[in-house]
Structure formats: C-alpha cells, structure tokens
Design a protein around this motif. Structure first.
Motif, PDB file in Angstrom:
ATOM      1  N   TYR A 449       0.868  -1.178   0.000  1.00 47.31           N
ATOM      2  CA  TYR A 449       0.000   0.000   0.000  1.00 47.31           C
ATOM      3  C   TYR A 449       0.903   1.225   0.000  1.00 47.31           C
ATOM      4  O   TYR A 449       1.632   1.479   0.962  1.00 47.31           O
ATOM      5  N   CYS A 450       0.857   1.975  -1.081  1.00 46.57           N
ATOM      6  CA  CYS A 450       1.777   3.106  -1.227  1.00 46.57           C
ATOM      7  C   CYS A 450       1.081   4.261  -1.925  1.00 46.57           C
ATOM      8  O   CYS A 450       0.339   4.063  -2.895  1.00 46.57           O
ATOM      9  N   THR A 451       1.308   5.459  -1.425  1.00 48.00           N
ATOM     10  CA  THR A 451       0.804   6.673  -2.054  1.00 48.00           C
ATOM     11  C   THR A 451       1.967   7.646  -2.240  1.00 48.00           C
ATOM     12  O   THR A 451       3.052   7.459  -1.685  1.00 48.00           O
ATOM     13  N   ALA A 452       1.729   8.675  -3.044  1.00 46.85           N
ATOM     14  CA  ALA A 452       2.768   9.680  -3.297  1.00 46.85           C
ATOM     15  C   ALA A 452       2.119  11.034  -3.510  1.00 46.85           C
ATOM     16  O   ALA A 452       0.903  11.135  -3.735  1.00 46.85           O
ATOM     17  N   ASP A 453       2.935  12.064  -3.436  1.00 48.38           N
ATOM     18  CA  ASP A 453       2.415  13.428  -3.598  1.00 48.38           C
ATOM     19  C   ASP A 453       2.483  13.898  -5.044  1.00 48.38           C
ATOM     20  O   ASP A 453       2.287  15.080  -5.322  1.00 48.38           O
ATOM     21  N   THR A 456       2.273  10.387 -10.517  1.00 47.25           N
ATOM     22  CA  THR A 456       2.849   9.106 -10.906  1.00 47.25           C
ATOM     23  C   THR A 456       4.165   8.901 -10.171  1.00 47.25           C
ATOM     24  O   THR A 456       4.845   9.866  -9.803  1.00 47.25           O
ATOM     25  N   PHE A 457       4.494   7.628  -9.929  1.00 42.18           N
ATOM     26  CA  PHE A 457       5.749   7.309  -9.244  1.00 42.18           C
ATOM     27  C   PHE A 457       6.125   5.878  -9.605  1.00 42.18           C
ATOM     28  O   PHE A 457       5.327   5.118 -10.176  1.00 42.18           O
ATOM     29  N   ASP A 458       7.340   5.491  -9.273  1.00 42.47           N
ATOM     30  CA  ASP A 458       7.822   4.132  -9.511  1.00 42.47           C
ATOM     31  C   ASP A 458       8.099   3.450  -8.186  1.00 42.47           C
ATOM     32  O   ASP A 458       8.401   4.097  -7.173  1.00 42.47           O
ATOM     33  N   LEU A 459       8.018   2.115  -8.206  1.00 43.80           N
ATOM     34  CA  LEU A 459       8.410   1.315  -7.055  1.00 43.80           C
ATOM     35  C   LEU A 459       9.303   0.171  -7.525  1.00 43.80           C
ATOM     36  O   LEU A 459       8.950  -0.551  -8.459  1.00 43.80           O
ATOM     37  N   CYS A 460      10.431   0.033  -6.871  1.00 46.36           N
ATOM     38  CA  CYS A 460      11.330  -1.082  -7.094  1.00 46.36           C
ATOM     39  C   CYS A 460      11.351  -1.924  -5.827  1.00 46.36           C
ATOM     40  O   CYS A 460      11.564  -1.398  -4.732  1.00 46.36           O
ATOM     41  N   ALA A 461      11.118  -3.222  -5.975  1.00 48.86           N
ATOM     42  CA  ALA A 461      11.133  -4.144  -4.842  1.00 48.86           C
ATOM     43  C   ALA A 461      12.239  -5.164  -5.045  1.00 48.86           C
ATOM     44  O   ALA A 461      12.311  -5.802  -6.100  1.00 48.86           O
ATOM     45  N   VAL A 462      13.106  -5.316  -4.051  1.00 51.87           N
ATOM     46  CA  VAL A 462      14.230  -6.245  -4.122  1.00 51.87           C
ATOM     47  C   VAL A 462      14.167  -7.175  -2.922  1.00 51.87           C
ATOM     48  O   VAL A 462      14.031  -6.716  -1.778  1.00 51.87           O
ATOM     49  N   ASN A 483       0.519   4.710 -11.913  1.00 47.76           N
ATOM     50  CA  ASN A 483      -0.308   5.866 -12.234  1.00 47.76           C
ATOM     51  C   ASN A 483      -1.609   5.730 -11.460  1.00 47.76           C
ATOM     52  O   ASN A 483      -2.626   5.281 -12.003  1.00 47.76           O
ATOM     53  N   PRO A 484      -1.607   6.081 -10.179  1.00 48.42           N
ATOM     54  CA  PRO A 484      -2.749   5.763  -9.311  1.00 48.42           C
ATOM     55  C   PRO A 484      -3.995   6.555  -9.671  1.00 48.42           C
ATOM     56  O   PRO A 484      -3.937   7.636 -10.251  1.00 48.42           O
ATOM     57  N   GLY A 485      -5.129   5.960  -9.276  1.00 50.67           N
ATOM     58  CA  GLY A 485      -6.400   6.622  -9.527  1.00 50.67           C
ATOM     59  C   GLY A 485      -6.921   7.385  -8.333  1.00 50.67           C
ATOM     60  O   GLY A 485      -8.051   7.841  -8.340  1.00 50.67           O
ATOM     61  N   GLY A 486      -6.109   7.505  -7.288  1.00 50.76           N
ATOM     62  CA  GLY A 486      -6.513   8.281  -6.127  1.00 50.76           C
ATOM     63  C   GLY A 486      -6.888   7.447  -4.923  1.00 50.76           C
ATOM     64  O   GLY A 486      -6.956   7.963  -3.814  1.00 50.76           O
ATOM     65  N   GLU A 487      -7.145   6.149  -5.120  1.00 56.94           N
ATOM     66  CA  GLU A 487      -7.511   5.295  -4.008  1.00 56.94           C
ATOM     67  C   GLU A 487      -6.276   4.595  -3.444  1.00 56.94           C
ATOM     68  O   GLU A 487      -5.317   4.329  -4.152  1.00 56.94           O
ATOM     69  N   THR A 488      -6.338   4.301  -2.153  1.00 54.27           N
ATOM     70  CA  THR A 488      -5.253   3.548  -1.517  1.00 54.27           C
ATOM     71  C   THR A 488      -5.555   2.061  -1.680  1.00 54.27           C
ATOM     72  O   THR A 488      -6.288   1.476  -0.890  1.00 54.27           O
ATOM     73  N   THR A 489      -5.038   1.470  -2.729  1.00 56.69           N
ATOM     74  CA  THR A 489      -5.234   0.052  -3.003  1.00 56.69           C
ATOM     75  C   THR A 489      -3.874  -0.618  -3.067  1.00 56.69           C
ATOM     76  O   THR A 489      -2.860   0.040  -3.354  1.00 56.69           O
ATOM     77  N   PRO A 490      -3.814  -1.928  -2.810  1.00 54.17           N
ATOM     78  CA  PRO A 490      -2.506  -2.577  -2.868  1.00 54.17           C
ATOM     79  C   PRO A 490      -1.957  -2.602  -4.290  1.00 54.17           C
ATOM     80  O   PRO A 490      -2.666  -2.934  -5.240  1.00 54.17           O
ATOM     81  N   ILE A 541       9.814  13.499  -5.240  1.00 57.66           N
ATOM     82  CA  ILE A 541       8.571  12.781  -4.937  1.00 57.66           C
ATOM     83  C   ILE A 541       8.645  12.255  -3.500  1.00 57.66           C
ATOM     84  O   ILE A 541       9.622  11.608  -3.114  1.00 57.66           O
ATOM     85  N   THR A 542       7.610  12.529  -2.723  1.00 57.89           N
ATOM     86  CA  THR A 542       7.496  11.978  -1.374  1.00 57.89           C
ATOM     87  C   THR A 542       6.505  10.829  -1.398  1.00 57.89           C
ATOM     88  O   THR A 542       5.367  10.976  -1.848  1.00 57.89           O
ATOM     89  N   LEU A 543       6.948   9.675  -0.915  1.00 57.72           N
ATOM     90  CA  LEU A 543       6.129   8.470  -0.942  1.00 57.72           C
ATOM     91  C   LEU A 543       5.841   7.989   0.469  1.00 57.72           C
ATOM     92  O   LEU A 543       6.660   8.173   1.381  1.00 57.72           O
ATOM     93  N   THR A 544       4.696   7.356   0.648  1.00 64.12           N
ATOM     94  CA  THR A 544       4.288   6.807   1.937  1.00 64.12           C
ATOM     95  C   THR A 544       3.888   5.354   1.755  1.00 64.12           C
ATOM     96  O   THR A 544       3.042   5.033   0.917  1.00 64.12           O
ATOM     97  N   VAL A 545       4.492   4.481   2.530  1.00 60.27           N
ATOM     98  CA  VAL A 545       4.155   3.060   2.527  1.00 60.27           C
ATOM     99  C   VAL A 545       3.422   2.737   3.820  1.00 60.27           C
ATOM    100  O   VAL A 545       3.915   3.053   4.915  1.00 60.27           O
ATOM    101  N   LEU A 546       2.254   2.133   3.690  1.00 58.77           N
ATOM    102  CA  LEU A 546       1.435   1.761   4.836  1.00 58.77           C
ATOM    103  C   LEU A 546       1.504   0.262   5.049  1.00 58.77           C
ATOM    104  O   LEU A 546       1.599  -0.522   4.103  1.00 58.77           O
ATOM    105  N   ALA A 547       1.442  -0.160   6.293  1.00 61.43           N
ATOM    106  CA  ALA A 547       1.470  -1.589   6.620  1.00 61.43           C
ATOM    107  C   ALA A 547       0.626  -1.835   7.854  1.00 61.43           C
ATOM    108  O   ALA A 547       0.499  -0.975   8.730  1.00 61.43           O
TER     109      ALA A 547
END
Length: 557
Positions: A449-453, A456-462, A483-490, A541-547
């Motif tokens: 679950y990730c949002t940004a200000d 559009t943004f990128d996420l790299c997972a390693v 390219n989020p639609g505004g909702e906080t979805t996984p 870009i400021t990103l927020t990850v929720l858990a």
C-alpha cells in the motif's frame, strides 16, 4: 573441421548466407539451424559450444546471417522478415545434400526469437526447437517491465545493433561514435531516454518505435510471437536464467504452451544472466553444478526428436530448476505454483533510517525478536490486524537509487547491496534470523500500500538474503510504474521468479525504493512519457508506505 559457406535465396530473391558444418564422413544427418544478426562466425559461442562440436555429435549445422546482417543481402529490420525468411530457410536446410530432411533449431535471445518466427508458418521439416531467453509478449517480456521502459537493456542493445550497421556500411565516423557510446551509455541527454546519438546516427533503429509505444497496442500485438505461438505445436526445450532480463518471456511461453501442446515441453533455468552461462554470476559463485549443461541437453533433445533415439529425457521430470543457496539442481513435474507463504511488513516508521526498524513477519508468527529496535506489537493471526504503520521516504532525481545487479541492470546477478540499503531513500524490512532453512521456488510478488504526492511514481522491490556476517545479497526483484487513480489500493509488483534456499541463521529482506537507475528511466512525477521527459523536468517525490491494519502490505512467496 568440415566447413563451407553456402547461399540461398528467400522468396523475394534476397540472398542469405550461411556457414555449414558437417560431420567428417559422408553419411546423412539431421540439420541444426541457427539464424542470427551478429555475424555468423560468432555462432553464439558466448553461451554454446562451437558448431563444430555439434557437427561432431552427428548433425549438419547451419549458422545463417539474417537479412541485412553479416554478408546477407537486404535491409535489416528488427524481427520484420523472420517469419518468411525462417520458413524459407528451414525448407532450404531440409533439402541440403546429406540431410535426412529433419530440422531442429537452437539459439538464445534474437536467435531464440528466430526459432519462434520460423515456426509460425509451420514448416513441415521443423521437428523440434530449443528457444532460450526469448520474449513471448515483446512489450511486457522484453521492452517494458511493469509499465516502465527497460532503459539500460534496450539502449545498450540498440547501440550495439546500430554500431554493427555502421560497420557494414563502412561509416567509420558513425561506428567510432556509436562504439564509444556503447562503452559509456548516453544517459544524461536533454531527454535522457531519447539520446541524440541514436536520433542522428540510427534514425531507423527499432529503439524509436519501442520508446514511442509505451503501452500495449496493435504495434506490439503484430510484432510479438504471442500472436501465433499457441497455434504452433512442437517439442520445445525452454532455457532461461534467474538473472536474465527476458526470463518473463521464457516462462510465459512455457506456461502457455505446456498447457496446449501435444508434444513434450521441458524447462531449464540456471543461475545465469543473459550471458555467459557460468558458475559465477555477479559476485556469487554458485559452484560447479552451475556450469551450463545446455549443450548436452540440446543434443539429447535433438537425438530424441530428430534421430528417434530414446535418450531417456522423456522419462525425467520436465522442469529443471537450479536452487541457489544449496547450489544444486531440483526437478519438478510442473512449474511450482503452490506457494502460500506470506511475510507481512511492520515498521516503527523508521524503515528508511535504521536497519532493523522495518520488519518482515511470517504469517501466524509472532514478531518478538529482541534484535528489532524499537519493539513492535506482535503480529496477530492472519496478518491483517496489526496497528497501521507508516513509512515516509523521499525520492530525489538528483541522486536516484542506483541499479545493482538483478536481472535488469548491467552487469546482472547477485551483489552485496548493504551500502544501498543504508540509504535513506530505501525502505528495508527484515525478518528475524530464520530458525529453519527457507525454500522459495516459483513466482514471487509484493503487495504494498503506497501513495505519493505526485500523479505518478515508480516502485522497485528487491528481495535479498541477509547473511550472518551482515552482507546483503539480492536474489530477485521487480519494478512497477504507478499511475494511481486516487484510491489507496494494494499495488502488486511481480518479481522475477526464483528458486533459492536461504539457510537458517540468515534472514529475508525486502527493500523498496522509487528508482532503479539506469535499469529504468527516472520517473519525473509528471505523467510525461519517457520519449518526451526532459532531464530538467524531474521532480522530487514523497512516498508513503502503509502496513498493518487494513493495509496489510506483504510478500507472497
């Protein structure tokens, strides 16, 4: 070595040249065919035995320059003529003096693709193929990953092909400029993903088409083997590498055709990058078992289907996977798909600042290891009931998180990434030291679950193995342009499939960042396309990850 150079003519009269290697006697033999664009003398010996070796196993071996490459006539246009030229070449090869009339094909990368295209028109002489490291859907398996342009791989390949074109044209000035660019990729032009040198010296390169088609569309549908491969039915030996940038294509083809085919489909994946296929990849030595067995496997495959010899290969499990960690081959009856392990993310909010502030907790286990500081409440059964945590990190385009190994960077492979994980623009979530060996095989994904200000943004997972000495070695990763639609979805990030044993005492780590440059272009945060994004336009870009709570971010193994 019994070698000759022979020409044939395609249906439109264009001459195609080939080297033919024969056994020493005058017997009749099946034909092995490779069609490639890099100069037939190379014959893919970066990964395969020399054609003379295959000839010594009782085959007529044909290595052909595709149209417009090497000494073959015509204009080279990426993949455009390979269906017709491949069909004509198979029929020609089947009728060579000394041929039994049966043809097999082998080769990797472009040479793997020419096998698929040749099979499209169903030449009756083609009896078996061994496609290695290919693209099934060229958009999703080759040019783009998770919607992000594969910058380093595509740009490097485009410059390589353009350099060879300049050499064939005798344009020394262009050749020298492009050769220099191949050794130091032009990544910092005004429009970084669209460098001037390719626009000026290779205006007809495929690269421009690929860059200007950033979404799946009719262009990709017409170019991709996915358009016709489900109508092809041949015995296929599929070959891939855990750190190969085209493993997605190898697996997509295998998974789809193994369901529909009436013929055997076998899959081999070693701990290899695109090339070479040896025991050491990146900074890790996987031992003697990792040395490529592909030459002998291909001979067994062709002996079975071109010579009618019972080699025993059909009595063996069809899936051969190299297990990193144990450094041994594992055998499966099918692609392992029963993965049901989940590791949930937890954090104190300092996953970008302190090495063990972010945690991975296996489903239904308690997170009470004292090594983690500060301590967090234990994970509740099921993984989704923890108090929600929030990690905020900042992506600065001036210093994007660099690519290191994996499948999309050059060089590829596994490296100690502990210095990257110490950066404050990288979130790390680490499990407790394992009490028992952890086995991972098959598909891997991360739901976060990730949002940004920015729009559009990128996420790299390693995913990495944290060893008891503090080193951190990556073993799989994935990338997503969001390219989020505004909702906080996984957001689901599909990682490179893998097969690994992580030893007890070591730990599992997830690292999240907003860049992996230059494997992929830096996302400017503006929705502008890579072909148009100017270097000056990139934004912070400021990103927020929720858990936890109703945002159960997790790894799916």
């Amino acid at each position: 070595m019994n070698k000759e150079t022979v020409s044939m003519h395609a249906r439109d009269g264009v001459r195609l040249d080939a080297d033919i290697y024969r056994p020493d006697d005058n017997g009749t033999y099946p034909v092995l065919l490779m069609r490639q664009p890099y100069g037939r003398a190379i014959a893919s010996t970066v990964v395969y035995a020399h054609p003379a070796w295959y000839a010594a196993q009782g085959y007529i071996v044909v290595i052909q320059d595709v149209r417009g490459r090497g000494t073959s006539e015509g204009e080279f246009k990426l993949f455009a003529h390979e269906i017709e030229d491949g069909f004509d070449t198979v029929n020609w090869a089947a009728n060579l003096p000394g041929s039994t009339g049966d043809v097999g094909m082998y080769g990797f990368s472009y040479q793997g693709m020419t096998q698929l295209y040749a099979a499209a028109e169903h030449p009756p002489a083609l009896k078996a193929i061994c496609p290695s490291m290919i693209g099934y859907d060229l958009y999703a398996d080759w040019a783009y990953e998770g919607g992000a342009f594969c910058l380093q791989a595509n740009l490097g390949w485009a410059i390589q092909l353009a350099t060879e074109t300049a050499r064939l044209r005798g344009d020394e000035k262009a050749y020298q400029a492009l050769f220099n660019a191949s050794r130091n990729l032009p990544l910092y032009d005004t429009i970084p993903a669209n460098p001037e040198i390719l626009k000026n010296l290779a205006p007809d390169s495929f690269y421009h088409d690929w860059l200007n088609h950033p979404e799946t569309d009719e262009y990709w549908a017409n170019l991709s083997p996915s358009r016709f491969m489900l109508e092809v039915d041949l015995p296929m030996l599929h070959v891939g590498g855990w750190f190969d940038t085209y493993l997605r294509g190898t697996l997509n083809l295998y998974k789809k055709i193994s369901v529909s085919s009436a013929f055997p489909q076998h899959l081999v994946i070693g701990p290899w990058a695109h090339l070479p296929w040896g025991r050491k990849v990146g900074a890790v030595d996987y031992g003697a078992e990792a040395a490529s067995p592909i030459d002998w496997l291909q001979v067994r495959w062709f002996n079975q289907f071109l010579k009618g010899i019972d080699t025993g290969i059909l009595d063996e499990p069809p899936v051969y996977l190299f297990e990193m960690g144990s450094n041994e081959w594992r055998f499966f009856d099918s692609w392992p798909s029963d993965n049901n392990k989940s590791y949930f993310l937890e954090s104190s909010g300092l996953a970008s600042m302190r090495e063990y502030a972010g945690k991975l907790v296996k489903q239904e286990e308690e997170s009470n290891n004292p090594k983690y500081d500060p301590p967090l409440p234990p994970l509740k059964k099921g993984g989704g009931e923890n108090p929600k945590s929030m990690d905020v990190f900042v992506h600065d385009p001036w210093r994007p998180v660099p690519a290191l190994g994996g499948h999309a960077a050059i060089p590829a492979g596994s490296f100690d990434r502990s210095s990257i994980d110490c950066r404050t623009d990288v979130l790390t979530y680490t499990s407790a030291p394992l009490e028992a060996d952890l086995y991972i095989a098959g598909d891997v994904a991360v739901e976060v679950y990730c949002t940004a200000d920015k729009p559009t943004f990128d996420l790299c997972a390693v995913l990495s193995e944290v060893r008891s000495n503090g080193s951190v070695y990556n073993f799989t990763q994935g990338y997503l342009r969001v390219n989020p639609g505004g909702e906080t979805t996984p957001l689901q990030i599909k990682l490179q499939p893998t097969c690994i044993k992580i030893a007890s005492g070591n730990a599992l780590r997830l690292s999240l960042s907003a860049a992996c440059f230059p494997a992929y272009p830096v996302n400017p945060g503006t929705r502008s396309l890579p072909a148009e994004t100017r270097l000056i336009e990139a934004e912070i870009i400021t990103l927020t990850v929720l858990a936890g709570g109703d945002c159960p971010s997790r790894i799916l193994l």
